[in-house]
Design an enzyme around this catalytic site. Structure first.
Site, PDB file in Angstrom:
ATOM      1  N   HIS A  89       0.845  -1.215   0.000  1.00  0.00           N
ATOM      2  CA  HIS A  89       0.000   0.000   0.000  1.00  0.00           C
ATOM      3  C   HIS A  89       0.867   1.246   0.000  1.00  0.00           C
ATOM      4  CE1 HIS A  89      -3.661   2.291   1.589  1.00  0.00           C
ATOM      5  NE2 HIS A  89      -2.673   3.113   1.893  1.00  0.00           N
ATOM      6  N   GLU A  90       1.841   1.324   0.904  1.00  0.00           N
ATOM      7  CA  GLU A  90       2.649   2.540   1.009  1.00  0.00           C
ATOM      8  C   GLU A  90       3.515   2.734  -0.237  1.00  0.00           C
ATOM      9  OE1 GLU A  90       0.682   3.375   4.365  1.00  0.00           O
ATOM     10  OE2 GLU A  90       1.924   4.658   3.093  1.00  0.00           O
ATOM     11  N   HIS A  93       1.504   4.273  -2.931  1.00  0.00           N
ATOM     12  CA  HIS A  93       1.491   5.745  -2.791  1.00  0.00           C
ATOM     13  C   HIS A  93       2.747   6.319  -3.436  1.00  0.00           C
ATOM     14  CE1 HIS A  93      -2.050   6.380  -0.466  1.00  0.00           C
ATOM     15  NE2 HIS A  93      -1.611   5.858   0.655  1.00  0.00           N
TER      16      HIS A  93
END
Lengths: 640, 44
Positions: A89-90, A93
Site C-alpha cells: 500500500h505505502e 502511494h
C-alpha cells in the site's frame, strides 16, 4: 496522481535503513517480490542515484505520493506496519497512487456517513476531481489494497463508509494483496508489458495447451480431457463449476502395459534470475506405483537437443484428490519443463492428471501444510489445529497452529518444537523469519490474493518469567503428543489471533475442493541486520578508525583516501553538497546566479573602460584641435 | 502457564488494526491518514 514527473524509473533504488525492525526488513523484501511477480516494477539497492526511497522505522506507516525528486524520499514502516500488504500500500502511494475512495466518481459507489467520522478527520474523505487524479479508465475498485475499510476514522462502532452494493461492505479495506484493478492501473501507468519473475501459467482451458508439446520419446500421450472415468470427475481450475470447460491433462495408465511412459514438454522458456519455482496440481487415479518425474531440458551451447536434468521424482502419490506440488529449479539458460508420467506395474483404473501449472522466478515455499475437509472446522467450537512437524533449512523443528474461533477470526501461530538437531543448533533461535501464507488457489498466480503474515525470532525476547521466548523448546516449552502418540516439546506460539476473518476465508479460492493450503517458509534473515546501502567505496573497519573522529554533514559518507578521511558528499539532480565536511550546499541555481552576475560585471567593466577611453580620446583630440587653430592664427598674422 | 492450546503470544493483541488506526493511535494527522505532503505542496 497526474504528472509524468511523479513517475519513478521502472527499477526503484531503495535503502532499508538500520532503524527498521528485522521482521519489517524481511516483509519489505517479500513485498518487493510481489511487485516483481505481478508488475514490471523492480527494486535495487541505492548506489548513488539521484532519487531513491529510504524505508525507515518512523512513527506509523506513511509515504509521499509519487516521485517528489527529493533525493532521499522517506517511507515509514513503523511498529505494527510490518504486514506485506501495508508495505504494498505505502509503495503504491510512492508510485503515484491515492486512496481508492478519493476518486472523483466515489459517490457513485459508496456513501460516506459524515456524522460517524472522528472530529477534524472529515478532510480524509475529500474527493479530488479528475484534474488532479486520473482513474485511468478503470472501474471503481472495492477490492483495492488502497481502499479505506468501512470502519476508517469512525468515532464509534458504526461504519463510516457504506457500499451501495452491500455485498462489498466487508470487501473494502482488504489488506491481503494487489487486486486485479490495482495491477491493471499500475501496469498501465508504468507501461508494463512483462514482469521480472513471472514465466508461465497454464490451466489447459485453451486447446493450444499453452504451447506445450507431446514428446516423441515415449509410448503414450497426455490427453487434454475434462473428466476421467476413474477420476478426477472434474478439473482443478474450475472444480467442474463451468459447463463445457474445465480441462486438464491426463495420462492413462489403465491400459495395462507396464512401463508405459508419456512425456509432455513446455514451450521454450527464458529465465532472467537463475532460480525458478514450479507449482502444479496432480491427481492420481491410477495405482500407487504410478510416478511423475519432473525434468528440465536446458539448451546450452553445443547441445542442440538440450540437456535433460531430473529435478524431482514424485512417487507414492496419494490417490483420489488433487494435490499441490512445488519443485525448485536453478536454470540459467533457455529451457523446457518436462513432465514424464510413468505407469507402474500394478493394475490401474485411471492414471495421472495435472492442472493449473505456474512457473515463476521466485522462491518456492519450504513446506506445504495441506488441510483437507476444512469446512467442517468452521462454524463449530473454538478449535486449535496443529500442522505436522517441519524442519527449517538449518534444522530447526517447527509447527504451525491455527486457532479457529467459532464466530469471527482465525489466528495463526508459529511454534518451535523439539527436533533431532537441537543439540547442534544455536539457542535462543536467532533471526529466523517464518512466513505463513494462506494460499488463494486461483489457477493464475498473478491473480491470487493470498493472505500472508511473517514473524521473526528475536533471540533477546523474553517471557514474563524471564526465560528466553525462543529458547530450546525442551527447556521452555510444554509437552505435547503427535497423533501417533510420540511425545515432543512445543514452544510458545508467536503469531496473531486476527490472521483472517471467516468471511474473507470463505471468499476467493482459499478453500477449494474443501482443501486449504498454508505455505511455510523459514529463512535466516540475520544478514539483514545492517543493510543501509552506501555508495562505493564501501567503508571498511580501518575506515571506521580514520573516520571515527570525522563527522561528515548533510548525509556525507566518510571514506579514506590515501590514509586520510574524506567526506563523499551526496548530490541530487540539480543540487549537491560540497566542502571538506559537505557543509556547503550548491545547486545549479547558484551556478546560474554566478554566471549571470559575472557576465554583468564584465559588461559593466568593459563599459566603463570604453567610456573612459572615449572621453580621453575626445579630450586629446579636442586639445589637438585647439592647438592647431592657434598656430594657424599666428601664421596668418605673419602673412599679412 | 496458560492452557497449552493458548500457549501463544498474540502480536496483534486481538485487534486487527489497519494502517489508519495505527497512525491515528500515534496521533499522526497525516493527509488522508497516511500520506505525507511535502512542505511546498508538491503533492497537491
Amino acid at each position: 496522481i497526474i504528472g509524468d514527473h511523479y513517475r519513478w524509473p521502472h527499477t526503484i533504488p531503495y535503502v532499508l535503513e538500520d532503524s527498521l525492525e528485522m521482521n519489517a526488513k524481511g516483509v519489505i523484501l517479500n513485498a518487493f517480490e510481489r511487485y516483481r511477480l505481478k508488475t514490471c516494477i523492480d527494486f535495487k539497492p541505492w548506489s548513488g542515484e539521484a532519487n531513491y526511497i529510504s524505508v525507515f522505522k518512523g512513527s506509523g506507516c506513511w509515504s509521499s505520493v509519487g516521485n517528489i525528486h527529493a533525493g532521499k524520499q522517506e517511507l515509514s514502516i513503523g511498529t505494527n506496519c510490518d504486514r506485506i500488504a501495508t508495505v504494498q500500500h505505502e509503495f503504491l502511494h510512492a508510485l503515484g497512487f491515492w486512496h481508492e475512495q478519493s476518486r472523483a466518481d466515489r459517490d457513485d459507489y459508496v456513501t460516506i456517513v459524515w456524522e460517524r467520522i472522528l472530529a477534524d478527520r472529515e478532510h480524509n474523505f475529500n474527493i479530488y476531481n479528475d484534474s488532479v487524479s486520473d482513474s485511468l479508465n478503470v472501474p471503481y475498485d472495492y477490492n483495492s489494497v488502497m481502499h479505506y475499510s468501512k470502519t476508517a476514522f469512525q468515532n464509534g462502532t458504526e461504519s463510516t463508509i457504506i457500499t451501495r452494493i452491500s455485498d462489498f461492505e466487508d470487501v473494502i479495506g482488504q489488506r491481503m494483496d494487489f487486486s486485479d484493478y490495482d495491477l491493471l492501473k499500475l501496469n498501465q501507468l508504468y507501461n508494463c508489458t512483462s514482469s521480472l519473475s513471472f514465466m508461465d501459467s497454464c490451466d489447459f482451458e485453451l486447446e493450444n495447451i499453452c504451447g506445450m508439446i507431446q514428446s516423441s520419446r515415449d509410448t503414450a500421450d497426455w490427453q487434454r480431457v475434462s473428466q476421467v472415468l476413474g477420476g478426477p470427475e472434474n478439473d482443478h481450475s474450475n472444480m467442474g463449476q463451468c459447463k463445457d470447460s474445465g480441462f486438464f491433462m491426463h495420462f492413462n495408465t489403465s491400459t495395462g502395459n507396464e512401463g508405459a511412459k508419456a512425456v509432455l514438454e513446455s514451450r521454450v522458456l527464458y529465465p532472467k534470475r537463475g532460480f525458478q519455482c514450479l507449482e502444479f496440481y496432480l491427481y492420481n487415479s491410477g495405482s500407487g506405483n504410478d510416478q511423475l518425474n519432473i525434468y528440465t531440458r536446458e539448451y546450452t551451447a553445443g547441445h542442440q537437443d538440450g540437456v535433460l536434468t531430473l529435478q524431482r521424482e514424485i512417487k507414492e502419490i496419494p490417490t483420489g484428490s488433487w494435490q499441490l506440488y512445488y519443485v525448485t529449479f536453478k536454470v540459467t539458460e533457455k529451457f523446457r519443463v518436462v513432465f514424464e508420467g510413468l505407469g507402474g506395474p500394478d493394475a490401474s483404473s485411471g492414471g495421472l492428471s495435472i492442472d493449473d501449472i505456474n512457473l515463476s522466478e521466485t522462491r518456492c515455499p519450504h513446506h506445504v501444510w495441506h488441510i483437507q475437509n476444512f469446512t467442517q472446522l468452521l462454524g463449530g467450537q473454538n478449535i486449535n489445529v496443529y500442522s505436522p512437524p517441519f524442519y527449517s533449512p538449518e534444522g530447526y523443528a517447527f509447527q504451525i497452529s491455527m486457532y479457529i474461533e467459532a464466530l469471527t477470526n482465525v489466528g495463526i501461530y508459529f511454534h518451535l518444537i523439539s527436533g533431532a538437531n537441537d543439540d547442534q543448533l544455536q539457542w535462543p533461535c536467532p533471526w529466523r523469519q517464518a512466513t505463513m501464507t494462506l494460499l488463494d488457489q486461483n489457477p493464475d498466480i498473478r491473480q491470487r490474493m493470498s493472505n500472508q503474515r511473517s514473524i521473526t525470532t528475536d533471540p533477546t525476547m523474553t517471557n514474563d518469567n524471564g526465560s528466553y521466548f525462543w529458547d530450546r523448546p525442551s527447556k521452555v516449552g510444554v509437552v505435547a503428543s503427535f497423533p501417533n502418540g510420540t511425545q515432543y516439546s512445543r514452544g510458545r506460539g508467536y503469531g496473531t489471533s486476527v490472521f483472517i476473518t471467516h468471511k474473507r476465508l470463505k471468499s476467493r479460492e482459499f478453500i477449494k475442493g474443501d482443501d486449504l493450503y498454508v505455505l511455510l517458509t523459514v529463512e535466516d534473515i540475520s544478514h539483514l541486520n545492517s543493510t543501509a546501502a552506501v555508495p562505493d567505496p564501501v567503508p571498511t573497519s580501518t575506515v571506521q578508525n580514520a573516520c571515527s573522529e570525522v563527522e561528515c554533514q548533510n548525509g556525507g559518507i566518510c571514506t579514506v583516501q590515501d590514509g586520510r578521511p574524506e567526506c563523499k558528499c551526496p548530490a541530487g539532480e540539480d543540487w549537491w553538497y560540497m566542502g571538506k565536511r559537505c557543509e556547503t550546499r550548491g545547486s545549479t541555481r547558484d551556478t546560474i546566479v554566478i554566471a549571470v552576475s559575472s557576465t554583468v560585471t564584465v559588461f559593466a567593466v568593459m563599459l566603463i573602460i570604453t567610456l573612459v577611453s572615449v572621453y580621453c580620446t575626445r579630450r586629446r583630440y579636442r586639445k589637438k584641435a585647439s592647438a592647431n587653430a592657434a598656430a594657424m592664427n599666428l601664421e596668418n598674422q605673419h602673412a599679412f | 502457564l496458560p492452557a497449552p492450546e493458548k500457549f501463544v503470544k498474540d502480536i496483534d493483541g486481538g485487534l486487527d488494526q489497519d494502517i489508519f488506526d495505527i497512525n491515528e493511535d500515534l496521533g499522526l494527522d497525516l493527509f488522508e491518514g497516511d500520506i505525507r505532503l511535502e512542505a511546498h505542496g508538491r503533492n497537491s
